[in-house]
Design a protein around this motif. Structure first.
Motif, PDB file in Angstrom:
ATOM      1  N   LEU A  31       0.697  -1.256   0.117  1.00 23.04           N
ATOM      2  CA  LEU A  31      -0.031   0.303  -0.052  1.00 23.04           C
ATOM      3  C   LEU A  31       0.784   1.181  -0.043  1.00 23.04           C
ATOM      4  CD1 LEU A  31      -2.777   1.447   0.165  1.00 23.04           C
ATOM      5  CD2 LEU A  31      -2.899   1.008   2.875  1.00 23.04           C
ATOM      6  N   LEU A  32       1.997   1.225   0.638  1.00 32.94           N
ATOM      7  CA  LEU A  32       2.784   2.411   0.684  1.00 32.94           C
ATOM      8  C   LEU A  32       3.489   2.663  -0.379  1.00 32.94           C
ATOM      9  CD1 LEU A  32       4.471   1.920   4.456  1.00 32.94           C
ATOM     10  CD2 LEU A  32       2.665   3.493   3.898  1.00 32.94           C
ATOM     11  N   SER A  33       3.957   1.440  -1.159  1.00 37.17           N
ATOM     12  CA  SER A  33       4.592   1.643  -2.474  1.00 37.17           C
ATOM     13  C   SER A  33       3.707   2.332  -3.581  1.00 37.17           C
ATOM     14  CB  SER A  33       5.296   0.295  -2.875  1.00 37.17           C
ATOM     15  OG  SER A  33       5.950  -0.288  -1.858  1.00 37.17           O
ATOM     16  N   CYS A  35       0.976   4.049  -2.957  1.00 39.23           N
ATOM     17  CA  CYS A  35       0.780   5.583  -2.609  1.00 39.23           C
ATOM     18  C   CYS A  35       1.678   6.371  -3.064  1.00 39.23           C
ATOM     19  CB  CYS A  35       0.211   5.782  -1.219  1.00 39.23           C
ATOM     20  SG  CYS A  35      -1.183   5.014  -0.582  1.00 39.23           S
ATOM     21  N   LEU A  36       3.128   5.807  -2.739  1.00 34.31           N
ATOM     22  CA  LEU A  36       4.331   6.792  -3.140  1.00 34.31           C
ATOM     23  C   LEU A  36       4.414   6.884  -4.877  1.00 34.31           C
ATOM     24  CD1 LEU A  36       6.816   5.506  -0.319  1.00 34.31           C
ATOM     25  CD2 LEU A  36       5.603   7.815  -0.498  1.00 34.31           C
ATOM     26  N   ALA A  37       4.336   5.648  -5.498  1.00 39.81           N
ATOM     27  CA  ALA A  37       4.122   5.811  -6.808  1.00 39.81           C
ATOM     28  C   ALA A  37       3.245   6.600  -7.262  1.00 39.81           C
ATOM     29  CB  ALA A  37       4.121   4.385  -7.431  1.00 39.81           C
ATOM     30  N   SER A  38       1.871   6.431  -6.775  1.00 43.39           N
ATOM     31  CA  SER A  38       1.125   7.356  -7.475  1.00 43.39           C
ATOM     32  C   SER A  38       1.289   9.205  -7.190  1.00 43.39           C
ATOM     33  CB  SER A  38      -0.477   7.163  -6.839  1.00 43.39           C
ATOM     34  OG  SER A  38      -0.731   5.677  -7.078  1.00 43.39           O
ATOM     35  N   VAL A  39       1.692   9.147  -6.188  1.00 43.12           N
ATOM     36  CA  VAL A  39       2.152  10.584  -5.814  1.00 43.12           C
ATOM     37  C   VAL A  39       3.176  10.997  -6.800  1.00 43.12           C
ATOM     38  CG1 VAL A  39       3.121  12.434  -4.239  1.00 43.12           C
ATOM     39  CG2 VAL A  39       1.438  10.762  -3.427  1.00 43.12           C
ATOM     40  N   GLY A  40       3.944  10.101  -7.120  1.00 42.02           N
ATOM     41  CA  GLY A  40       5.153  10.646  -7.859  1.00 42.02           C
ATOM     42  C   GLY A  40       4.429  10.701  -9.348  1.00 42.02           C
ATOM     43  N   VAL A  41       3.667   9.819  -9.729  1.00 40.30           N
ATOM     44  CA  VAL A  41       2.997  10.167 -11.172  1.00 40.30           C
ATOM     45  C   VAL A  41       2.373  11.200 -11.167  1.00 40.30           C
ATOM     46  CG1 VAL A  41       1.272   9.302 -12.779  1.00 40.30           C
ATOM     47  CG2 VAL A  41       2.757   7.645 -11.627  1.00 40.30           C
ATOM     48  N   VAL A  42       1.385  11.827 -10.127  1.00 32.79           N
ATOM     49  CA  VAL A  42       0.627  13.202  -9.993  1.00 32.79           C
ATOM     50  C   VAL A  42       1.508  14.303 -10.216  1.00 32.79           C
ATOM     51  CG1 VAL A  42      -0.807  14.599  -8.799  1.00 32.79           C
ATOM     52  CG2 VAL A  42      -1.226  12.084  -8.674  1.00 32.79           C
ATOM     53  N   ARG A 323      -6.756  -3.314  -6.267  1.00 37.93           N
ATOM     54  CA  ARG A 323      -6.962  -4.660  -5.660  1.00 37.93           C
ATOM     55  C   ARG A 323      -5.741  -5.852  -5.991  1.00 37.93           C
ATOM     56  NH1 ARG A 323     -11.747  -5.062  -7.705  1.00 37.93           N
ATOM     57  NH2 ARG A 323     -12.988  -4.400  -5.838  1.00 37.93           N
ATOM     58  N   THR A 324      -5.300  -5.754  -7.405  1.00 37.15           N
ATOM     59  CA  THR A 324      -4.128  -6.650  -7.662  1.00 37.15           C
ATOM     60  C   THR A 324      -2.853  -6.209  -6.633  1.00 37.15           C
ATOM     61  OG1 THR A 324      -3.411  -5.218  -9.385  1.00 37.15           O
ATOM     62  CG2 THR A 324      -5.027  -6.818 -10.128  1.00 37.15           C
ATOM     63  N   VAL A 325      -2.956  -5.118  -6.292  1.00 28.40           N
ATOM     64  CA  VAL A 325      -1.542  -4.708  -5.398  1.00 28.40           C
ATOM     65  C   VAL A 325      -1.783  -4.822  -4.100  1.00 28.40           C
ATOM     66  CG1 VAL A 325      -0.081  -2.824  -4.970  1.00 28.40           C
ATOM     67  CG2 VAL A 325      -0.977  -2.830  -7.263  1.00 28.40           C
ATOM     68  N   VAL A 326      -2.840  -4.509  -3.612  1.00 30.66           N
ATOM     69  CA  VAL A 326      -3.024  -4.672  -1.913  1.00 30.66           C
ATOM     70  C   VAL A 326      -4.137  -5.565  -1.522  1.00 30.66           C
ATOM     71  CG1 VAL A 326      -2.490  -2.113  -1.901  1.00 30.66           C
ATOM     72  CG2 VAL A 326      -5.024  -2.855  -1.868  1.00 30.66           C
ATOM     73  N   GLY A 327      -4.860  -6.247  -2.588  1.00 30.55           N
ATOM     74  CA  GLY A 327      -5.864  -7.222  -1.999  1.00 30.55           C
ATOM     75  C   GLY A 327      -7.109  -6.891  -1.976  1.00 30.55           C
ATOM     76  N   VAL A 334      -9.582   1.409  -0.368  1.00 30.20           N
ATOM     77  CA  VAL A 334     -10.125   2.629  -0.515  1.00 30.20           C
ATOM     78  C   VAL A 334      -9.037   3.636  -0.548  1.00 30.20           C
ATOM     79  CG1 VAL A 334     -11.495   4.559   0.688  1.00 30.20           C
ATOM     80  CG2 VAL A 334     -12.365   2.174   0.483  1.00 30.20           C
ATOM     81  N   VAL A 335      -8.131   3.624   0.396  1.00 37.32           N
ATOM     82  CA  VAL A 335      -6.862   4.497   0.689  1.00 37.32           C
ATOM     83  C   VAL A 335      -6.195   4.492  -0.665  1.00 37.32           C
ATOM     84  CG1 VAL A 335      -4.722   4.826   1.893  1.00 37.32           C
ATOM     85  CG2 VAL A 335      -6.821   4.251   3.076  1.00 37.32           C
ATOM     86  N   GLY A 336      -6.098   3.195  -1.337  1.00 37.90           N
ATOM     87  CA  GLY A 336      -5.198   3.170  -2.541  1.00 37.90           C
ATOM     88  C   GLY A 336      -6.010   3.685  -3.588  1.00 37.90           C
ATOM     89  N   CYS A 337      -7.383   3.663  -3.581  1.00 35.65           N
ATOM     90  CA  CYS A 337      -8.070   4.452  -4.810  1.00 35.65           C
ATOM     91  C   CYS A 337      -7.898   5.967  -4.631  1.00 35.65           C
ATOM     92  CB  CYS A 337      -9.415   3.857  -4.617  1.00 35.65           C
ATOM     93  SG  CYS A 337      -9.873   2.294  -5.256  1.00 35.65           S
ATOM     94  N   LEU A 338      -7.800   6.370  -3.438  1.00 38.27           N
ATOM     95  CA  LEU A 338      -7.522   7.854  -3.036  1.00 38.27           C
ATOM     96  C   LEU A 338      -6.177   8.235  -3.825  1.00 38.27           C
ATOM     97  CD1 LEU A 338      -8.462   8.083   0.677  1.00 38.27           C
ATOM     98  CD2 LEU A 338      -9.764   9.088  -1.295  1.00 38.27           C
ATOM     99  N   PHE A 339      -5.394   7.363  -3.931  1.00 37.28           N
ATOM    100  CA  PHE A 339      -3.970   7.845  -4.638  1.00 37.28           C
ATOM    101  C   PHE A 339      -3.877   7.529  -5.880  1.00 37.28           C
ATOM    102  CE2 PHE A 339      -2.966   8.246  -0.041  1.00 37.28           C
ATOM    103  CZ  PHE A 339      -2.182   9.552   0.097  1.00 37.28           C
ATOM    104  N   ALA A 340      -4.262   6.259  -6.211  1.00 41.94           N
ATOM    105  CA  ALA A 340      -4.461   5.892  -7.498  1.00 41.94           C
ATOM    106  C   ALA A 340      -5.301   6.483  -8.579  1.00 41.94           C
ATOM    107  CB  ALA A 340      -4.344   4.290  -7.729  1.00 41.94           C
ATOM    108  N   GLY A 341      -6.341   6.740  -8.099  1.00 41.09           N
ATOM    109  CA  GLY A 341      -7.426   7.597  -9.117  1.00 41.09           C
ATOM    110  C   GLY A 341      -6.852   8.891  -9.657  1.00 41.09           C
ATOM    111  N   PRO A 342      -6.189   9.631  -8.873  1.00 47.23           N
ATOM    112  CA  PRO A 342      -5.526  10.772  -9.413  1.00 47.23           C
ATOM    113  C   PRO A 342      -4.683  10.523 -10.342  1.00 47.23           C
ATOM    114  CG  PRO A 342      -6.154  11.213  -7.008  1.00 47.23           C
ATOM    115  CD  PRO A 342      -6.201   9.920  -7.303  1.00 47.23           C
ATOM    116  N   ALA A 343      -3.713   9.582 -10.026  1.00 47.52           N
ATOM    117  CA  ALA A 343      -2.402   9.401 -10.912  1.00 47.52           C
ATOM    118  C   ALA A 343      -3.170   8.912 -12.125  1.00 47.52           C
ATOM    119  CB  ALA A 343      -1.815   8.128 -10.335  1.00 47.52           C
ATOM    120  N   LEU A 344      -4.058   8.135 -12.452  1.00 41.82           N
ATOM    121  CA  LEU A 344      -4.371   7.705 -13.659  1.00 41.82           C
ATOM    122  C   LEU A 344      -5.203   9.028 -14.285  1.00 41.82           C
ATOM    123  CD1 LEU A 344      -5.231   5.604 -15.753  1.00 41.82           C
ATOM    124  CD2 LEU A 344      -7.480   5.269 -14.406  1.00 41.82           C
TER     125      LEU A 344
END
Length: 394
Positions: A31-33, A35-42, A323-327, A334-344
């Motif tokens: 999850l941390l990875s 979130c950090l990757a998503s922030v980097g993309v954004v 889901r494929t990353v964090v299960g 939900v937390v993962g979507c908070l970060f990955a959604g903006p990145a996409l």
């Protein structure tokens, strides 16, 4: 043990261990990875985005403008962007004088280009979390605001407001929420036969989406103003063209509210995934929880549609990727979507700019972001259908 002994009691120790156990998911490396990757993309995509336009900038100039301390360290500028100048002056008591001058690059970035990145991030966040909630409520991994007809219902009422009831333009988020809620209720009513199933919900969503999209097309014939027709087309394709701080102010409060409710409802979503019988045995009022969570999902999707139109597939793709990353634990999902959604979403918006630049050679061109998400989402949806034999139920 004396009253002054700092050693915790067994009860305190047990309570602390239980609290640490409840928060252990926050320390999940995957999850941390993510979130950090998503922030980097954004950040990277956002810098590329703000460097585009009729006034070209390098990535370095864009970064210097975004991090300009004359803006970041002056609360008056922040309040002016978020609350408008009149309210800023009322709050700060800064009357009659002009704010300190900014460089041309900083003015262009903060007044025109940065709001687009922020709106894209909020839209991606809302659509991703909305899709995740719908997938939990329906126990169907094909569910999303777009497929379940929520986007079409919200878009129909927005177009109706633009074409017929133009005086309601200030209430677009509420109008969109009403349209999305009505569409979802219709889908649920069509799919209900002593309960619902993943297949019936998807088929009902396709039916309602088709009907509402036909009604959207019909509304074009009642618009006499060409400008209204062009605006309506942008709504139906999903576009971030021309968004500014007005749209940021429009989407921000609804985003904060819906994201907070989604995080608080993660435990109930996990319970729903266990099945109705198990959930009821745990004391959960399934229908009440399902209705409340659906309301949160509709609100999140409607807030996005109100500022960017109908952006397809984001609510379907992002929950799958997360889901494929964090299960399937919804506290992490939900937390993962908070970060990955903006990145996409920010990445897709930049992709639209770069694609148009490659085709036309024009740096100032604009392409609806919904075209890019559709081009990415369609093949990904086909990939899911081919890969998973049991695609449907979670």
């Amino acid at each position: 043990m004396s009253g002054n002994d700092p050693t915790p009691s067994h009860a305190e120790y047990g309570s602390r261990r239980a609290e640490e156990g409840r928060l252990a998911w926050l320390r999940d490396p995957s999850l941390l990875s993510l979130c950090l990757a998503s922030v980097g993309v954004v950040v990277l995509a956002g810098l590329v985005q703000v460097s585009f336009g009729s006034y070209p900038m390098s990535i370095t100039q864009a970064w210097q403008s975004v991090t300009d301390t004359d803006v970041l360290l002056d609360a008056r500028w922040t309040l002016q962007f978020l609350l408008e100048e009149e309210l800023m002056r009322t709050i700060t008591g800064f009357q009659g004088a002009e704010l300190p001058e900014l460089t041309t690059e900083t003015l262009i970035v903060w007044n025109i280009r940065l709001p687009r990145v922020l709106v894209a991030a909020f839209v991606g966040m809302n659509l991703a979390v909305s899709g995740a909630i719908f997938q939990a409520v329906t126990r169907n991994e094909l569910a999303s605001p777009y497929i379940l007809g929520v986007s079409s219902g919200a878009g129909l009422l927005i177009l109706l407001s633009l074409v017929v009831f133009s005086g309601l333009s200030a209430f677009l988020p509420l109008v969109a929420a009403l349209g999305g809620a009505v569409a979802f209720l219709i889908v649920y009513a069509i799919a209900w036969q002593n309960g619902t199933s993943p297949v019936r919900l998807v088929l009902a969503g396709v039916i309602v989406s088709t009907v509402f999209q036909s009604l959207q097309t019909a509304l074009f014939f009642f618009a006499d103003d060409l400008g209204v027709v062009q605006t309506a087309i942008q709504w139906t394709t999903g576009s971030l063209t021309g968004v500014g701080w007005t749209q940021v102010r429009m989407v921000l409060p609804w985003t904060v509210l819906s994201m907070l409710l989604a995080v608080l409802g993660a435990r109930q979503m996990n319970v729903l995934l266990l099945g109705e019988r198990t959930a009821k045995s745990l004391g959960v009022s399934v229908e009440r929880v399902r209705f409340g969570l659906s309301g949160v999902a509709v609100l999140a999707a409607a807030a996005s549609i109100a500022v960017a139109g109908i952006v397809s597939f984001v609510g379907l793709i992002v929950p799958h990727l997360v889901r494929t990353v964090v299960g399937s634990n919804y506290r992490k999902l939900v937390v993962g979507c908070l970060f990955a959604g903006p990145a996409l979403m920010v990445g897709a918006d930049v992709g639209a700019r770069l694609g148009l630049l490659a085709i036309t050679g024009s740096n100032g061109g604009q392409m609806p972001v919904g075209i890019v998400t559709g081009l990415v989402g369609g093949p990904y949806f086909l990939y899911l259908m081919r890969k998973k034999r049991d695609l449907g139920e979670i």
